[in-house]
Design a protein around this motif. Structure first.
Motif, PDB file in Angstrom:
ATOM      1  N   TYR A 176       0.841  -1.204   0.000  1.00  0.00           N
ATOM      2  CA  TYR A 176       0.000   0.000   0.000  1.00  0.00           C
ATOM      3  C   TYR A 176       0.874   1.250   0.000  1.00  0.00           C
ATOM      4  O   TYR A 176       0.627   2.203  -0.750  1.00  0.00           O
ATOM      5  N   ALA A 177       1.902   1.240   0.847  1.00  0.00           N
ATOM      6  CA  ALA A 177       2.762   2.419   0.971  1.00  0.00           C
ATOM      7  C   ALA A 177       3.451   2.748  -0.346  1.00  0.00           C
ATOM      8  O   ALA A 177       3.397   3.897  -0.823  1.00  0.00           O
ATOM      9  N   PHE A 178       4.088   1.773  -0.955  1.00  0.00           N
ATOM     10  CA  PHE A 178       4.821   2.023  -2.198  1.00  0.00           C
ATOM     11  C   PHE A 178       3.875   2.438  -3.322  1.00  0.00           C
ATOM     12  O   PHE A 178       4.191   3.318  -4.125  1.00  0.00           O
ATOM     13  N   GLN A 179       2.700   1.808  -3.373  1.00  0.00           N
ATOM     14  CA  GLN A 179       1.744   2.143  -4.429  1.00  0.00           C
ATOM     15  C   GLN A 179       1.142   3.529  -4.246  1.00  0.00           C
ATOM     16  O   GLN A 179       0.522   4.070  -5.160  1.00  0.00           O
ATOM     17  N   ASN A 180       1.347   4.102  -3.065  1.00  0.00           N
ATOM     18  CA  ASN A 180       0.904   5.465  -2.812  1.00  0.00           C
ATOM     19  C   ASN A 180       2.072   6.455  -2.742  1.00  0.00           C
ATOM     20  O   ASN A 180       1.908   7.592  -2.301  1.00  0.00           O
ATOM     21  N   GLY A 181       3.240   5.989  -3.167  1.00  0.00           N
ATOM     22  CA  GLY A 181       4.397   6.870  -3.242  1.00  0.00           C
ATOM     23  C   GLY A 181       5.053   7.180  -1.914  1.00  0.00           C
ATOM     24  O   GLY A 181       5.837   8.130  -1.812  1.00  0.00           O
ATOM     25  N   TYR A 222       5.319  11.109  -9.799  1.00  0.00           N
ATOM     26  CA  TYR A 222       6.360  11.029  -8.763  1.00  0.00           C
ATOM     27  C   TYR A 222       6.865   9.595  -8.620  1.00  0.00           C
ATOM     28  O   TYR A 222       8.082   9.360  -8.560  1.00  0.00           O
ATOM     29  N   ILE A 223       5.961   8.625  -8.564  1.00  0.00           N
ATOM     30  CA  ILE A 223       6.365   7.222  -8.412  1.00  0.00           C
ATOM     31  C   ILE A 223       7.200   6.781  -9.614  1.00  0.00           C
ATOM     32  O   ILE A 223       8.264   6.164  -9.450  1.00  0.00           O
ATOM     33  N   LYS A 269       8.619  -6.131  -9.118  1.00  0.00           N
ATOM     34  CA  LYS A 269       9.117  -7.178  -8.211  1.00  0.00           C
ATOM     35  C   LYS A 269       9.386  -6.645  -6.806  1.00  0.00           C
ATOM     36  O   LYS A 269       8.975  -7.251  -5.815  1.00  0.00           O
ATOM     37  N   ASP A 270      10.082  -5.527  -6.698  1.00  0.00           N
ATOM     38  CA  ASP A 270      10.528  -5.035  -5.394  1.00  0.00           C
ATOM     39  C   ASP A 270       9.594  -4.000  -4.782  1.00  0.00           C
ATOM     40  O   ASP A 270       9.572  -3.828  -3.567  1.00  0.00           O
ATOM     41  N   PHE A 271       8.841  -3.295  -5.637  1.00  0.00           N
ATOM     42  CA  PHE A 271       7.985  -2.217  -5.131  1.00  0.00           C
ATOM     43  C   PHE A 271       6.499  -2.468  -5.386  1.00  0.00           C
ATOM     44  O   PHE A 271       5.668  -1.609  -5.121  1.00  0.00           O
ATOM     45  N   MET A 272       6.168  -3.644  -5.897  1.00  0.00           N
ATOM     46  CA  MET A 272       4.783  -4.076  -6.078  1.00  0.00           C
ATOM     47  C   MET A 272       3.946  -3.079  -6.893  1.00  0.00           C
ATOM     48  O   MET A 272       2.750  -2.913  -6.662  1.00  0.00           O
ATOM     49  N   ILE A 273       4.564  -2.385  -7.819  1.00  0.00           N
ATOM     50  CA  ILE A 273       3.831  -1.442  -8.661  1.00  0.00           C
ATOM     51  C   ILE A 273       3.115  -2.220  -9.755  1.00  0.00           C
ATOM     52  O   ILE A 273       3.741  -2.925 -10.549  1.00  0.00           O
TER      53      ILE A 273
END
Length: 301
Positions: A176-181, A222-223, A269-273
């Protein structure tokens, strides 16, 4: 009812938090546990995640525990003054007039409880509970009539997560965190040199400005900007292996542009984007394309 109160920044909530919460519910036989994210913690700088994002991460982490409830009493305050525990306790006593309240904290905080604002009054309104995690007990703990719960020693902290250790946070939370930047700068820095990292941060922030100016999603820009070069300094043997395995039709292209494909691979793989627009913007950032979106153009520029 017996109601626990567990406050903190939760930026983000980590596995140490959830372990303590579960232990308290069992040990104290609680009917309910209130999780209270702070709006302004007097002892910490401002959060990375905003109020709503912290709430949602808590809900994700505790979704299977029916006794847990997020209490937004502190973050719903309209003023910008620092919030202190005594203020929250007084409000909760109005809501739960006939219930026994248990206020939780770690031994590090408990051993200095006499320095808290209105410490004596807090101790008269609630039962104080400390998690015994290796700190030496002192007279303060006796003076304020603490109860103790023996919890497993834990090294998890939000600071440790921000230093690049994502294993101490529930996978669904950091996804959730990574997908929200969120926290990207903390993790991306480990993929590259300091010079490349400064470039990456500049690209991400400028791409966001371009996006907002053109009426599209600044968060996505940004992401994409933060992740566009994460494979730029990859080991050449690893580059070759991954290109051959996942992008074999592009192996005859110049090595200098391999990273536009490999960065999309690492982003997934690492950031689940999973957002196709973000992944395309990363993929097009070096060589461009005849079918670029506005988002692609913002990152490319």
């Amino acid at each position: 009812m017996k109601i626990g109160i567990f406050g903190g920044s939760f930026d983000p909530i980590h596995l140490g938090h959830t372990r303590i919460i579960n232990e308290a519910i069992i040990s104290l036989q609680l009917d309910k546990m209130l999780i209270v994210p702070t709006k302004h913690n007097p002892w910490k700088e401002d959060s990375v995640a905003n109020n709503q994002q912290r709430i949602e991460m808590i809900q994700i982490a505790l979704k299977d525990n029916s006794k847990c409830e997020v209490c937004t009493l502190e973050i719903d305050r309209q003023d910008n003054e620092k919030n202190y525990t005594i203020d929250t306790i007084k409000e909760l006593k109005k809501i739960y007039k006939n219930d026994q309240l248990y206020f939780m904290m770690g031994m590090d905080q408990a051993s200095q409880f006499d320095k808290w604002k209105s410490a004596k009054e807090i101790s008269e309104l609630v039962q104080l509970v400390a998690f015994n995690r290796g700190y030496q007990k002192n007279d303060v703990l006796n003076d304020y009539h603490f109860e103790f719960i023996q919890a497993d020693s834990t090294a998890e902290s939000s600071t440790q997560f921000k230093a690049g250790n994502k294993e101490i946070v529930d996978r669904n939370v950091y996804t959730y965190a990574f997908q929200n930047g969120l926290y990207l700068e903390n993790f991306v820095s480990g993929y590259m040199s300091e010079k490349r990292f400064k470039h990456t941060c500049s690209v991400a922030k400028l791409a966001r400005e371009f996006a907002v100016a053109n009426g599209i999603d600044g968060k996505k820009a940004y992401i994409a900007g933060m992740l566009h070069d994460i494979a730029k300094e990859m080991d050449k043997k690893q580059e070759d292996d991954l290109m051959e395995k996942y992008f074999s039709k592009y192996v005859d292209k110049p090595r200098a542009i391999y990273h536009q494909w490999l960065s999309t691979y690492l982003a997934q793989k690492d950031f689940m984007i999973e957002d196709a627009e973000i992944l395309q913007a990363i993929r097009h950032h070096t060589t461009a394309s005849t079918n670029m979106s506005l988002l692609d153009m913002c990152v490319y520029c």
